[in-house]
Motif scaffolding. Structure first.
Motif, mmCIF file in Angstrom:
data_model
loop_
_atom_site.group_PDB
_atom_site.id
_atom_site.type_symbol
_atom_site.label_atom_id
_atom_site.label_comp_id
_atom_site.label_asym_id
_atom_site.label_seq_id
_atom_site.Cartn_x
_atom_site.Cartn_y
_atom_site.Cartn_z
ATOM 1 N N LYS A 414 0.811 -1.212 0.000
ATOM 2 C CA LYS A 414 0.000 0.000 0.000
ATOM 3 C C LYS A 414 0.847 1.266 0.000
ATOM 4 O O LYS A 414 0.555 2.228 -0.723
ATOM 5 N N GLN A 415 1.930 1.274 0.776
ATOM 6 C CA GLN A 415 2.752 2.473 0.867
ATOM 7 C C GLN A 415 3.409 2.805 -0.465
ATOM 8 O O GLN A 415 3.565 3.978 -0.823
ATOM 9 N N ALA A 416 3.780 1.787 -1.230
ATOM 10 C CA ALA A 416 4.388 2.034 -2.541
ATOM 11 C C ALA A 416 3.400 2.721 -3.477
ATOM 12 O O ALA A 416 3.788 3.591 -4.275
ATOM 13 N N LEU A 417 2.126 2.362 -3.381
ATOM 14 C CA LEU A 417 1.125 3.019 -4.204
ATOM 15 C C LEU A 417 0.945 4.480 -3.794
ATOM 16 O O LEU A 417 0.832 5.369 -4.645
ATOM 17 N N ILE A 418 0.913 4.714 -2.487
ATOM 18 C CA ILE A 418 0.777 6.086 -1.998
ATOM 19 C C ILE A 418 1.985 6.917 -2.425
ATOM 20 O O ILE A 418 1.841 8.071 -2.873
ATOM 21 N N ASP A 419 3.187 6.344 -2.312
ATOM 22 C CA ASP A 419 4.403 7.061 -2.705
ATOM 23 C C ASP A 419 4.372 7.406 -4.200
ATOM 24 O O ASP A 419 4.796 8.489 -4.604
ATOM 25 N N ALA A 420 3.877 6.462 -5.022
ATOM 26 C CA ALA A 420 3.791 6.720 -6.448
ATOM 27 C C ALA A 420 2.798 7.842 -6.747
ATOM 28 O O ALA A 420 3.054 8.699 -7.613
ATOM 29 N N ALA A 421 1.683 7.862 -6.025
ATOM 30 C CA ALA A 421 0.692 8.915 -6.233
ATOM 31 C C ALA A 421 1.249 10.272 -5.793
ATOM 32 O O ALA A 421 1.043 11.282 -6.450
#
Length: 425
Positions: A414-421
């Motif tokens: 989940k954190q990787a998705l947030i970081d990408a956004a």
């Protein structure tokens, strides 16, 4: 070490029997998961020599070379496919009633069946969960067969020279296609039908996972095993990138001929394998020629796949086997505002830019509020400098949908998705 599968023996596939006596089938391994497995690989010196059976030592480099040089042209056997992605059970995604024309075609008082129930691509979602049995056979590049077996009916895909038959006994419908009329080639079957077959066996999944070399993965040889009664080395593939949701991929490789016999993808979160594809029996002798012959059963609805394809090409206003797919992909991409991939290797994330209208809010009354409350029960609310959105999770693939409709999806946490956004803001 994965447990060994029991050996099964089957002398024939019962082609001449009535549809009621045939077993049901499902077809193809989820392409999205195969794509996740095809991450870049960096070799780590390692050797195998321990475990059962006792085999000569081999390095990871040499074992990969053995797989790459394997040229098995003839085989037959039974493959067990188990998929546990943590997807919800949705109507139409499993079971004979939802899968084999329960509300369509040949089962409804003689209504016309356009062949959709027998189209290979329409079997894909059925393998997104549960356990399935495939019987496979190959005799060189021009003869292959896959039959996927269950309790209610049978689905078979048979390629013999220029002829391709796809048969679904649940709707008693067969689609027949040939290579004739396609760029003057009259000697090979249409590539769009048997193409799905390429993802059905452990060796094809393993080759996808070993396509490229890089620094995002460690590869070692982790002991030996018996698979389908054959001695095998176990190749262990692990991501080096911490944000990946993939824990490991284990490939059992036939010690004699280099054929991958079993492919197991385990999520980092633990538990059972997300994808487990392995032979329960395999024979590398020349298969019986009768396996590649097909005659539609009496009373079957036979659909001309060549005419269907020609009609679709005329409707698109252009000839050529790839035009419709290209145009559809371009329209899809344009409509979504563009598809992009960020990151590399195991932590690649596909992004689809939103148009400003995201998911419904859980606030308020009426249909919008009810839908939002339902989505709140499925996804986790998240926020960052990008704004806010929801993360929807399976055991392997996670997706972030922002409130403005932008989508980030990948086999990452989940954190990787947030970081990408946040980075895209």
């Amino acid at each position: 070490m994965p447990r060994n599968e029991p050996t099964e023996r089957t002398d024939e596939w019962g082609e001449g029997r009535s549809p009621k006596r045939r077993k049901a089938v499902r077809y193809a391994v989820p392409v999205a998961v195969a794509g996740v497995a095809a991450a870049t690989i960096g070799l780590v010196p390692a050797f195998a020599g321990s475990g059962s059976p006792d085999l000569p030592k081999i390095s990871a480099q040499d074992l990969i070379a053995k797989i790459a040089s394997s040229d098995v042209q003839q085989l037959s056997g039974t493959v067990r496919v188990t998929t546990d992605l943590g997807l919800p059970s949705l109507p139409g995604m499993g079971g004979a009633a939802g899968s084999f024309g329960g509300g369509r075609g040949g089962e409804q008082g003689g209504k016309s069946d356009d062949g959709a129930s027998a189209a290979p691509q329409n079997k894909l979602m059925e393998l997104a969960s549960g356990a399935h049995t495939l019987r496979v056979a190959a005799d060189g590049p021009d003869k292959q067969r896959v039959s996927i077996v269950d309790k209610a009916a049978e689905y078979s895909l048979v390629h013999n020279g220029k002829e391709v038959w796809a048969y679904d006994s649940g709707s008693n419908t067969a689609v027949h296609s040939t290579g004739a009329g396609r760029h003057g080639d009259r000697h090979h079957a249409p590539k769009d039908l048997p193409g799905d077959l390429k993802n059905a066996t452990p060796q094809d999944l393993a080759k996808q996972a070993l396509k490229a070399a890089g620094d995002t993965t460690s590869v070692t040889v982790d002991g030996t095993a018996k698979v389908a009664g054959r001695d095998a080395y176990q190749l262990l593939i692990k991501p080096k990138q911490a944000a990946s949701t993939v824990g490991s991929i284990r490939v059992a490789v036939d010690a004699a001929n280099g054929t991958p016999l079993k492919f197991t993808l385990t999520p980092k979160s633990g538990g059972p394998a997300a994808v487990d594809v392995g032979y329960t029996n395999v024979d590398f002798a020349k298969p019986d020629a009768g396996l590649f012959s097909f005659t539609p059963p009496k009373g079957a609805k036979v659909v001309d796949g060549d005419k269907q394809r020609a009609k679709a090409e005329r409707e698109h206003g252009k000839r050529g086997k790839d035009f419709g797919a290209r145009k559809g992909a371009e329209d899809f991409k344009k409509g979504l505002g563009g598809l992009n991939v960020v990151g590399k290797g195991w932590t690649s994330i596909a992004t689809i830019k939103g148009t400003g209208s995201g998911l419904p809010s859980g606030k308020g009354q009426g249909p919008g509020g009810d839908a939002g409350k339902f989505l709140d029960s499925l996804g986790d609310k998240v926020s960052g400098s990008f704004g806010s959105g929801r993360v929807f999770s399976t055991r392997l693939v996670n997706a972030l949908i922002t409130d403005n409709g932008t989508v980030y999806v990948g086999a990452v946490d989940k954190q990787a998705l947030i970081d990408a956004a946040d980075a895209a803001k």
